[in-house]
Every structure is written in C-alpha cells, then in structure tokens.
Write an enzyme that holds these catalytic residues in place. Structure first.
Site, PDB file in Angstrom:
ATOM      1  N   ASP A   1      -9.650   8.687  -2.085  1.00 55.67           N
ATOM      2  CA  ASP A   1      -8.802   8.365  -1.249  1.00 55.67           C
ATOM      3  C   ASP A   1      -7.932   9.318  -1.001  1.00 55.67           C
ATOM      4  O   ASP A   1      -8.143  10.472  -0.797  1.00 55.67           O
ATOM      5  CB  ASP A   1      -7.716   7.788  -2.921  1.00 55.67           C
TER       6      ASP A   1
ATOM      7  N   ASP B   1     -10.460  11.081   3.876  1.00 52.13           N
ATOM      8  CA  ASP B   1     -10.179   9.914   4.610  1.00 52.13           C
ATOM      9  C   ASP B   1     -10.936   9.279   5.410  1.00 52.13           C
ATOM     10  O   ASP B   1     -12.015   9.671   6.268  1.00 52.13           O
ATOM     11  CB  ASP B   1      -9.272  10.479   6.283  1.00 52.13           C
TER      12      ASP B   1
ATOM     13  N   TYR C   1      -4.829  -7.298  11.383  1.00 55.93           N
ATOM     14  CA  TYR C   1      -5.588  -7.233  10.015  1.00 55.93           C
ATOM     15  C   TYR C   1      -6.975  -8.638  10.103  1.00 55.93           C
ATOM     16  O   TYR C   1      -7.439  -7.766   9.521  1.00 55.93           O
ATOM     17  CB  TYR C   1      -4.973  -7.560   8.838  1.00 55.93           C
TER      18      TYR C   1
HETATM   19  P1  NAD Z   1      -3.887  -0.609  -2.114  1.00 53.32           P
HETATM   20  O1  NAD Z   1      -2.743  -0.565  -0.913  1.00 53.32           O
HETATM   21  O2  NAD Z   1      -3.543  -0.810  -3.445  1.00 53.32           O
HETATM   22  O3  NAD Z   1      -4.865   0.119  -2.075  1.00 53.32           O
HETATM   23  C1  NAD Z   1      -5.513   0.876  -0.479  1.00 53.32           C
HETATM   24  C2  NAD Z   1      -5.872   2.384  -1.173  1.00 53.32           C
HETATM   25  O4  NAD Z   1      -6.321   2.725  -0.323  1.00 53.32           O
HETATM   26  C3  NAD Z   1      -4.919   2.517  -1.421  1.00 53.32           C
HETATM   27  O5  NAD Z   1      -5.016   4.127  -2.552  1.00 53.32           O
HETATM   28  C4  NAD Z   1      -4.468   3.895   0.185  1.00 53.32           C
HETATM   29  O6  NAD Z   1      -4.193   4.925   0.167  1.00 53.32           O
HETATM   30  C5  NAD Z   1      -6.046   3.710   0.165  1.00 53.32           C
HETATM   31  N1  NAD Z   1      -6.239   4.258   1.741  1.00 53.32           N
HETATM   32  C6  NAD Z   1      -5.223   3.631   2.915  1.00 53.32           C
HETATM   33  N2  NAD Z   1      -5.843   4.323   4.010  1.00 53.32           N
HETATM   34  C7  NAD Z   1      -6.987   5.459   3.511  1.00 53.32           C
HETATM   35  C8  NAD Z   1      -7.569   5.985   4.557  1.00 53.32           C
HETATM   36  N3  NAD Z   1      -7.765   5.679   5.776  1.00 53.32           N
HETATM   37  N4  NAD Z   1      -8.699   7.251   3.743  1.00 53.32           N
HETATM   38  C9  NAD Z   1      -9.179   6.530   2.099  1.00 53.32           C
HETATM   39  N5  NAD Z   1      -7.957   5.852   1.634  1.00 53.32           N
HETATM   40  C10 NAD Z   1      -6.688   5.021   2.258  1.00 53.32           C
HETATM   41  O7  NAD Z   1      -4.715  -2.231  -1.548  1.00 53.32           O
HETATM   42  P2  NAD Z   1      -5.688  -3.389  -2.042  1.00 53.32           P
HETATM   43  O8  NAD Z   1      -4.890  -4.532  -2.353  1.00 53.32           O
HETATM   44  O9  NAD Z   1      -6.453  -2.176  -3.237  1.00 53.32           O
HETATM   45  O10 NAD Z   1      -6.788  -3.508  -1.651  1.00 53.32           O
HETATM   46  C11 NAD Z   1      -8.141  -2.928  -1.000  1.00 53.32           C
HETATM   47  C12 NAD Z   1      -9.043  -3.561  -0.463  1.00 53.32           C
HETATM   48  O11 NAD Z   1      -8.800  -4.661  -0.378  1.00 53.32           O
HETATM   49  C13 NAD Z   1      -8.593  -3.918   0.973  1.00 53.32           C
HETATM   50  O12 NAD Z   1      -9.438  -3.216   2.495  1.00 53.32           O
HETATM   51  C14 NAD Z   1      -7.493  -4.998   1.714  1.00 53.32           C
HETATM   52  O13 NAD Z   1      -8.019  -5.006   2.835  1.00 53.32           O
HETATM   53  C15 NAD Z   1      -8.577  -5.879   0.638  1.00 53.32           C
HETATM   54  N6  NAD Z   1      -8.187  -6.803   0.043  1.00 53.32           N
HETATM   55  C16 NAD Z   1      -6.809  -6.926  -0.616  1.00 53.32           C
HETATM   56  C17 NAD Z   1      -6.550  -8.214  -0.940  1.00 53.32           C
HETATM   57  C18 NAD Z   1      -5.007  -8.379  -1.336  1.00 53.32           C
HETATM   58  O14 NAD Z   1      -4.450  -8.940  -1.960  1.00 53.32           O
HETATM   59  N7  NAD Z   1      -4.534  -7.244  -2.619  1.00 53.32           N
HETATM   60  C19 NAD Z   1      -7.025  -9.210  -0.404  1.00 53.32           C
HETATM   61  C20 NAD Z   1      -7.767  -9.314   0.399  1.00 53.32           C
HETATM   62  C21 NAD Z   1      -8.378  -8.239   0.687  1.00 53.32           C
END
Ligand code: NAD
Length: 264
Positions: free
Chosen positions: A40, A66, A158
């Site tokens: 992360d 990253d 997005y």
């Molecule tokens: P979250 O915000 O809980 O976790 C995302 C993680 O990604 C965080 O820990 C953040 O620090 C990390 N991150 C951000 N930028 C980064 C970078 N440049 N390098 C490395 N890590 C980085 O989000 P989540 O809901 O668990 O989402 C995970 C994935 O699922 C994402 O791709 C999101 O678009 C997708 N998603 C989520 C949902 C939802 O409803 N939560 C729905 C559809 C898709």
C-alpha cells in the site's frame, strides 16, 4: 510443513492492502495457504496486517508500493522473487474514487484518478507477467467497478478508469493466451462495498448532513441496491480467491459482478 487451502503454496501480491477489499483479500488468501505480500502507500499499516497474518502461522510480508511508480513495481517484484521465488497471483486492487463535474475538474485531478486506477493496473500487470512466467504461470485479478459498466453523473474520471480496466484485462487475457503463458487475467466488478472509500468522498459529509447522520447515509445508499445492503469486503475477496485459485483454471478474460443485483 506444507500448507493446505484453496491457494496453498501460491505466492500473491495484493495492492491497496491496508484497507477495505485489499485487506480482506490478503487475509483470505493467507488463510487459504498463500504466501502474501501486502502493499500500500502506507507501509506501516500493511505491516500490522502482515504481522497479524504471521501470528496465525501463515506467511506474509509487507512493504510500501505506490502503484503509479514503475520503479516501486520493479523493486517490489524483485523483493518478492528474492523472498519466495516469484509470483503466482497479482491482485490489482489499489484505487481511489473521485467525484466532480467535468467542467470543474482539473487536469491534475483527472490524471491522478487515471494514474492510480488505470496506470497502476498497467504497471502491475506489466511487472508481474515476467515474474509469473518464471513460475510457469499465474492469475491476475483486476478491480473494476459497477461504475465501469453503468455511468454516474459527476464521476466521469472514476467511470472512465474503471471501464478501461475491464477491456485492458480482456486484452491482456488474450495476449497471455496467445503467448501460451499459462497466465489468466480476470476482472472483479464490485457494486457498493462497505469500506472507507465511501466516507473519503468529498460529497459524503453533504449526504450525512442531508439525511441526518452517518448510519442514515449508509442506509440511503443501501436502499438503492436490490439486496438492500452493502457488500462486506470479504464477499468481494471470495470472488478474488476463486479467480486466484486453480478452481478457475478455465476462466480468463472474464468478469465477476458482485453488486447485490444493482446492474440487473
Ligand atoms: P479503500 O479506500 O478502503 O482502500 C483502497 C486502498 O488503496 C487504500 O488502502 C489506499 O491507501 C490504497 N491506495 C490508494 N492509492 C494508492 C497508490 N497510489 N498506491 C498504492 N495503494 C494506494 O477502498 P476499497 O473500497 O477497498 O477499494 C478497493 C478497490 O475496489 C478499488 O480499486 C475500488 O475502486 C474498487 N471498488 C470499490 C467499491 C466500493 O464500494 N468500496 C466498489 C467498486 C469497486
């Protein structure tokens, strides 16, 4: 002692593993016998989860990665190959959500969303394939979103990034098949998942103010979903686990939608 489990002995890298879906997925993969590298932006947060995994006698390492940095990918994959003899599973999970009308969005904001959600998947895939070839194959799982199928107003960056992930995954699935790489590439398409991503949105505070509090805000969104609730991160993690395991040995270029009926 050799491990048992649905992904026993496999070596996995999960991006964005400090939170939400990434964290739940890393925990599930470890529980099912994989050696997991949790990565992360925040190396300390993932270190805590890796330690918790190690305390349950499963193998895990953690480091900051990253996803937008080609150099970070190169050194990250090298670290895994030195620790465990390369890679079987890559979960390109890291992502950010972003909402703003297009006329108000700066090019810098647009590029940040595309850099993390799309460039990150490209760089991860490009870096992982040579490492997977060394182990004789692998499975790449990319995170798209229901917003990559059905558009929403004010979410153009997005939506565009997540739609692109779907076709990118399919193109790489065909490329790997053509090269006889034994690498499968699939996409997971979550709907609304209960993670910090929602509350990190600039509009969330306005929604809470409008509906009268945090729990009301969650409920107002849940009401728009046929199953009337958010998914838990583990419910997405289970689909990723299936795609990571040999149970899905004939599945490539596919998408699994986990959205409580939202897109139906
Ligand atoms: P979250 O915000 O809980 O976790 C995302 C993680 O990604 C965080 O820990 C953040 O620090 C990390 N991150 C951000 N930028 C980064 C970078 N440049 N390098 C490395 N890590 C980085 O989000 P989540 O809901 O668990 O989402 C995970 C994935 O699922 C994402 O791709 C999101 O678009 C997708 N998603 C989520 C949902 C939802 O409803 N939560 C729905 C559809 C898709």
């Amino acid at each position: 002692m050799s491990k048992s489990g649905r992904v026993a002995g496999k070596i996995a890298l999960v991006t964005g593993a400090a939170s939400g879906i990434g964290k739940a997925t890393a925990q599930l993969l470890a529980k099912e016998g994989a050696k997991v590298a949790l990565t992360d932006l925040d190396g300390e947060k993932v270190a805590t989860t890796a330690k918790e995994i190690a305390d349950t006698e499963n193998e895990a390492i953690a480091f900051a990665l990253d996803v937008t940095s080609a150099a970070a990918w190169e050194s990250g994959i090298e670290k895994i190959c030195q620790t465990w003899n390369c890679l079987d599973i890559l979960v390109n999970n890291a992502g950010i959500s972003f909402a703003k009308p297009v006329t108000e969005m700066s090019l810098t904001e647009w590029r940040q969303v595309i850099a993390i959600n799309l460039d990150g998947v490209f760089l991860g895939t490009k870096s992982a394939i040579p490492a997977m070839r060394k182990t004789g194959g692998g499975s790449i799982i990319n995170l798209s979103s229901a917003s990559g199928i059905k558009a929403s107003a004010n979410a153009s960056a997005y939506c565009a990034s997540k739609a692109a992930v779907r076709l990118f995954s399919q193109a790489i699935a065909l490329e790997c098949a053509q090269n006889n790489d034994n690498i499968r590439v699939n996409t997971v398409v979550p709907g609304a998942v209960a993670t910090p991503m929602w509350k990190n949105q600039a509009w969330w505070a306005d929604l809470e103010a409008k509906v009268g509090g945090e729990s009301q805000a969650w409920e107002s969104i849940a009401a728009t979903i046929p199953l009337k609730r958010f998914a838990q991160p583990e419910e997405v993690g289970l689909a990723i686990l299936y795609l990571a395991s040999d149970e899905s040995s004939y599945v490539t270029g596919a998408e699994i939608v986990i959205d409580g009926g939202y897109l139906a």
